[in-house]
Scaffold this motif. Structure first.
Motif, PDB file in Angstrom:
ATOM      1  N   HIS A   1       0.771  -1.009  -0.114  1.00  0.00           N
ATOM      2  CA  HIS A   1       0.058  -0.078   0.022  1.00  0.00           C
ATOM      3  C   HIS A   1       0.882   1.277   0.004  1.00  0.00           C
ATOM      4  O   HIS A   1       0.547   2.325   0.763  1.00  0.00           O
ATOM      5  N   SER A   2       1.702   1.127  -1.007  1.00  0.00           N
ATOM      6  CA  SER A   2       2.872   2.466  -0.850  1.00  0.00           C
ATOM      7  C   SER A   2       2.535   3.558  -1.872  1.00  0.00           C
ATOM      8  O   SER A   2       3.262   4.453  -2.029  1.00  0.00           O
ATOM      9  N   GLU A   3       1.432   3.161  -2.900  1.00  0.00           N
ATOM     10  CA  GLU A   3       1.229   3.883  -3.900  1.00  0.00           C
ATOM     11  C   GLU A   3       0.648   5.316  -3.502  1.00  0.00           C
ATOM     12  O   GLU A   3      -0.388   5.221  -2.395  1.00  0.00           O
ATOM     13  N   PRO A   4       0.729   6.519  -4.083  1.00  0.00           N
ATOM     14  CA  PRO A   4       0.398   7.734  -3.521  1.00  0.00           C
ATOM     15  C   PRO A   4      -1.500   7.671  -3.703  1.00  0.00           C
ATOM     16  O   PRO A   4      -1.873   6.970  -4.367  1.00  0.00           O
ATOM     17  N   HIS A   5      -1.780   8.447  -2.760  1.00  0.00           N
ATOM     18  CA  HIS A   5      -3.444   8.528  -2.881  1.00  0.00           C
ATOM     19  C   HIS A   5      -3.935   9.348  -4.079  1.00  0.00           C
ATOM     20  O   HIS A   5      -3.078  10.247  -4.457  1.00  0.00           O
ATOM     21  N   SER A   6      -4.907   8.778  -4.375  1.00  0.00           N
ATOM     22  CA  SER A   6      -5.647   9.563  -5.715  1.00  0.00           C
ATOM     23  C   SER A   6      -6.176  10.701  -5.239  1.00  0.00           C
ATOM     24  O   SER A   6      -6.662  10.909  -4.041  1.00  0.00           O
ATOM     25  N   ARG A   7      -6.766  11.487  -6.245  1.00  0.00           N
ATOM     26  CA  ARG A   7      -7.401  12.823  -5.914  1.00  0.00           C
ATOM     27  C   ARG A   7      -9.025  12.128  -5.213  1.00  0.00           C
ATOM     28  O   ARG A   7      -9.535  11.273  -5.661  1.00  0.00           O
ATOM     29  N   SER A   8      -9.424  13.207  -4.662  1.00  0.00           N
ATOM     30  CA  SER A   8     -10.461  12.953  -3.921  1.00  0.00           C
ATOM     31  C   SER A   8     -11.552  13.852  -4.570  1.00  0.00           C
ATOM     32  O   SER A   8     -11.356  15.204  -4.712  1.00  0.00           O
TER      33      SER A   8
ATOM     34  N   SER B   1     -15.891  14.776  -4.872  1.00  0.00           N
ATOM     35  CA  SER B   1     -17.417  14.278  -4.135  1.00  0.00           C
ATOM     36  C   SER B   1     -18.375  14.346  -5.603  1.00  0.00           C
ATOM     37  O   SER B   1     -17.841  14.858  -6.567  1.00  0.00           O
ATOM     38  N   HIS B   2     -19.380  13.494  -5.464  1.00  0.00           N
ATOM     39  CA  HIS B   2     -20.339  13.338  -6.903  1.00  0.00           C
ATOM     40  C   HIS B   2     -21.609  12.993  -6.424  1.00  0.00           C
ATOM     41  O   HIS B   2     -21.821  12.291  -5.458  1.00  0.00           O
ATOM     42  N   SER B   3     -22.423  13.307  -7.195  1.00  0.00           N
ATOM     43  CA  SER B   3     -23.883  13.011  -6.678  1.00  0.00           C
ATOM     44  C   SER B   3     -24.302  11.577  -6.780  1.00  0.00           C
ATOM     45  O   SER B   3     -25.188  11.208  -6.233  1.00  0.00           O
ATOM     46  N   HIS B   4     -23.321  10.929  -7.684  1.00  0.00           N
ATOM     47  CA  HIS B   4     -23.517   9.353  -7.619  1.00  0.00           C
ATOM     48  C   HIS B   4     -23.108   8.659  -6.136  1.00  0.00           C
ATOM     49  O   HIS B   4     -23.780   7.688  -5.881  1.00  0.00           O
ATOM     50  N   SER B   5     -22.372   9.470  -5.390  1.00  0.00           N
ATOM     51  CA  SER B   5     -22.363   8.850  -4.047  1.00  0.00           C
ATOM     52  C   SER B   5     -23.441   8.808  -3.194  1.00  0.00           C
ATOM     53  O   SER B   5     -24.238   9.710  -3.279  1.00  0.00           O
ATOM     54  N   HIS B   6     -23.314   7.590  -2.478  1.00  0.00           N
ATOM     55  CA  HIS B   6     -24.415   7.406  -1.542  1.00  0.00           C
ATOM     56  C   HIS B   6     -24.311   6.908  -0.187  1.00  0.00           C
ATOM     57  O   HIS B   6     -23.563   5.947  -0.318  1.00  0.00           O
ATOM     58  N   SER B   7     -24.790   7.281   0.798  1.00  0.00           N
ATOM     59  CA  SER B   7     -24.474   6.530   2.206  1.00  0.00           C
ATOM     60  C   SER B   7     -25.645   6.197   3.060  1.00  0.00           C
ATOM     61  O   SER B   7     -26.394   7.362   3.165  1.00  0.00           O
TER      62      SER B   7
ATOM     63  N   THR C   1     -12.331   7.576 -14.266  1.00  0.00           N
ATOM     64  CA  THR C   1     -11.129   8.055 -15.038  1.00  0.00           C
ATOM     65  C   THR C   1     -10.885   9.725 -14.564  1.00  0.00           C
ATOM     66  O   THR C   1      -9.522  10.032 -14.964  1.00  0.00           O
ATOM     67  N   ASN C   2     -11.641  10.298 -14.293  1.00  0.00           N
ATOM     68  CA  ASN C   2     -11.425  11.584 -14.156  1.00  0.00           C
ATOM     69  C   ASN C   2     -12.194  12.383 -12.703  1.00  0.00           C
ATOM     70  O   ASN C   2     -12.280  13.461 -12.665  1.00  0.00           O
ATOM     71  N   GLY C   3     -12.793  11.524 -12.023  1.00  0.00           N
ATOM     72  CA  GLY C   3     -13.466  11.910 -10.651  1.00  0.00           C
ATOM     73  C   GLY C   3     -14.919  12.127 -10.900  1.00  0.00           C
ATOM     74  O   GLY C   3     -15.898  12.230 -10.087  1.00  0.00           O
TER      75      GLY C   3
ATOM     76  N   ASP D   1      -6.805   7.367 -14.969  1.00  0.00           N
ATOM     77  CA  ASP D   1      -7.311   7.567 -16.325  1.00  0.00           C
ATOM     78  C   ASP D   1      -6.902   6.244 -17.151  1.00  0.00           C
ATOM     79  O   ASP D   1      -5.834   5.539 -16.859  1.00  0.00           O
ATOM     80  N   TYR D   2      -7.393   6.437 -18.246  1.00  0.00           N
ATOM     81  CA  TYR D   2      -7.121   5.073 -19.156  1.00  0.00           C
ATOM     82  C   TYR D   2      -5.335   5.584 -19.747  1.00  0.00           C
ATOM     83  O   TYR D   2      -5.209   6.425 -19.878  1.00  0.00           O
ATOM     84  N   ALA D   3      -4.981   4.429 -20.062  1.00  0.00           N
ATOM     85  CA  ALA D   3      -3.529   4.471 -20.471  1.00  0.00           C
ATOM     86  C   ALA D   3      -3.146   3.107 -21.310  1.00  0.00           C
ATOM     87  O   ALA D   3      -3.899   2.009 -21.138  1.00  0.00           O
ATOM     88  N   GLY D   4      -2.262   3.304 -22.218  1.00  0.00           N
ATOM     89  CA  GLY D   4      -1.965   2.012 -22.860  1.00  0.00           C
ATOM     90  C   GLY D   4      -2.436   2.192 -24.540  1.00  0.00           C
ATOM     91  O   GLY D   4      -2.437   3.366 -24.929  1.00  0.00           O
TER      92      GLY D   4
END
Length: 440
Positions: free
Chosen positions: A16-23, A25-31, A92-94, A313-316
């Protein structure tokens, strides 16, 4: 081994050494849970009222060693950080791509899975039931981790009677293909091999895998189950005759047992070899696009535990730019992972995957010889697959170079991007259509 198995283990400093991705918020989120403990109690009492669970006092304590307490705190820290934001899903972009998933009949029965779950639950004591059962929208879905120090919830195979074990395996057999079941069992067996090699039978072993049931098994209402343990995690969501089996994690260290109780057991060679052949079969121009880096010096998986909202994001090289033969190899590679589900539901998933084949990307890190260590990723709007040769962890003392990835330590992850890991987008749609069925 002790009867109580909420044990920690030895955390590897490179995991778990990889850097944290950007955070984002999105309307699709739900709790759906205002208070996790309260909603779970509410759920259990509703099960009690329907005769599923008999009365039991909550919060029974148990003794822990100082080491166990230390790793329990570590587990809580991972959870606090990993669950700090509501679930959104891998994007891919938040921004979640909408209208990818729908509630629709598949024509593939889930009755065998439901029946197997009911038989397993019927075998449990009231104490065991309160440890196993959670609401279908509980945050417990997201509380899994490959590393074996993790303080897991649920009921372990070690604590089950032989009859209960058989019924738990029955649930797995009903839910997985024969190859998917055998792969999972072999991961468990190789964890016993690892315990032998590491001389650690307290924190490693064949039976340190935990089962939980989310919701009440139903022909119409959403429910599911989870297997959580070292190198084997299955999240299995069911709604009617639809199934979502992600996040799905499987791997091993070692991938082949050369000694001990399970000598000869070997896994993940096909995943390794077909990935390599996918790269080797590309024309030179396409291969240049696919290879992100020829040098692989560390661990490259990005979507393991507590990475539900990674922005990647997509790559390759893109499927639309591949020749027909390469597109078929790419499809076959995805099917290898999807086919851990039974044939009918694998076919449903592959139909979904095929609709996005033009926007499916293949990326590679590492060299391409038979003995090379490498990482590859397959990514589309509806599936994400990662394969990674990892650095030594519990077998570092046997490694020629403890910091160099090895073919004897492999991690694989399968995800459903854009909000449908754990079946959460289907669950969201279900609640919109049936708000009175919401459990919390």
């Amino acid at each position: 081994m002790g009867k109580h198995v909420h044990h920690p283990g030895h955390i590897h400093p490179h995991s778990h050494s990889e850097p944290h991705s950007r955070s984002h918020s999105h309307s699709h989120s739900h709790s759906h849970s205002k208070n996790g403990l309260a909603s779970r109690r509410e759920f259990l009492w509703s099960m009690l009222a329907s005769g599923v669970v008999v009365p039991l006092a909550f919060g029974q304590g148990h003794t822990r060693t100082e080491t166990a307490e230390q790793f329990r705190r570590m587990s809580e820290n991972f959870e606090a950080k990993g669950l700090a934001e509501p679930f959104r899903g891998i994007t891919t972009n938040g921004t979640v791509q909408s209208n990818l998933f729908e509630i629709a009949p598949t024509g593939v029965s889930t009755e065998p899975v439901r029946n197997a779950a009911e038989k397993f639950l019927a075998s449990l004591t009231s104490v065991q039931l309160t440890r196993v059962m959670y609401p279908v929208d509980d945050v417990k879905w997201r509380k899994w981790m490959n590393q074996h120090f993790y303080d897991r919830q649920g009921l372990s195979f070690q604590e089950m009677s032989e009859a209960q074990r058989d019924l738990a395996f029955g649930l797995m057999r009903a839910s997985l293909s024969s190859s998917g079941f055998e792969l999972t069992r072999n991961v468990m067996r190789l964890n016993e091999t690892l315990a032998e090699l590491a001389d650690d039978h307290e924190f490693l072993g064949e039976w340190l895998y935990f089962i939980t049931i989310m919701g009440k098994p139903s022909a119409t209402d959403p429910w599911g189950w989870q297997l959580d343990g070292h190198h084997a995690i299955i999240n299995y969501f069911v709604l009617g005759d639809q199934v979502v089996m992600t996040p799905h994690f499987f791997g091993s260290e070692p991938v082949k047992a050369t000694s001990g109780k399970y000598k000869g057991v070997e896994i993940l060679q096909q995943e390794q070899n077909e990935g390599l052949e996918m790269l080797r079969g590309l024309p030179e121009a396409a291969r240049r696009k696919a290879v992100l880096n020829f040098s692989k010096t560390g661990n490259n998986n990005l979507t393991e535990a507590f990475k539900d909202n990674v922005v990647l994001d997509y790559a390759g090289v893109r499927g639309a730019n591949l020749e027909p033969a390469a597109r078929k190899r790419l499809t076959d590679l995805m099917h290898l992972y999807v086919s851990n589900m039974p044939e009918g539901h694998a076919r449903v998933k592959m139909n979904e995957v095929q609709r996005h084949i033009d926007n499916t990307w293949f990326a590679w890190i590492g060299e391409a010889q038979a003995d090379s260590v490498f990482y590859y990723r397959v990514q589309s709007p509806v599936i994400l697959i990662e394969f990674d040769h990892q650095q030594p962890a519990n077998l570092r003392k046997f490694a020629a170079d403890a910091n160099k990835p090895t073919q004897q330590h492999v991690h694989c992850v399968v995800r459903t991007p854009n909000g449908n890991d754990y079946g959460k987008d289907l669950l969201r749609q279900h609640y919109l259509a049936h708000p009175h069925k919401r459990e919390a």
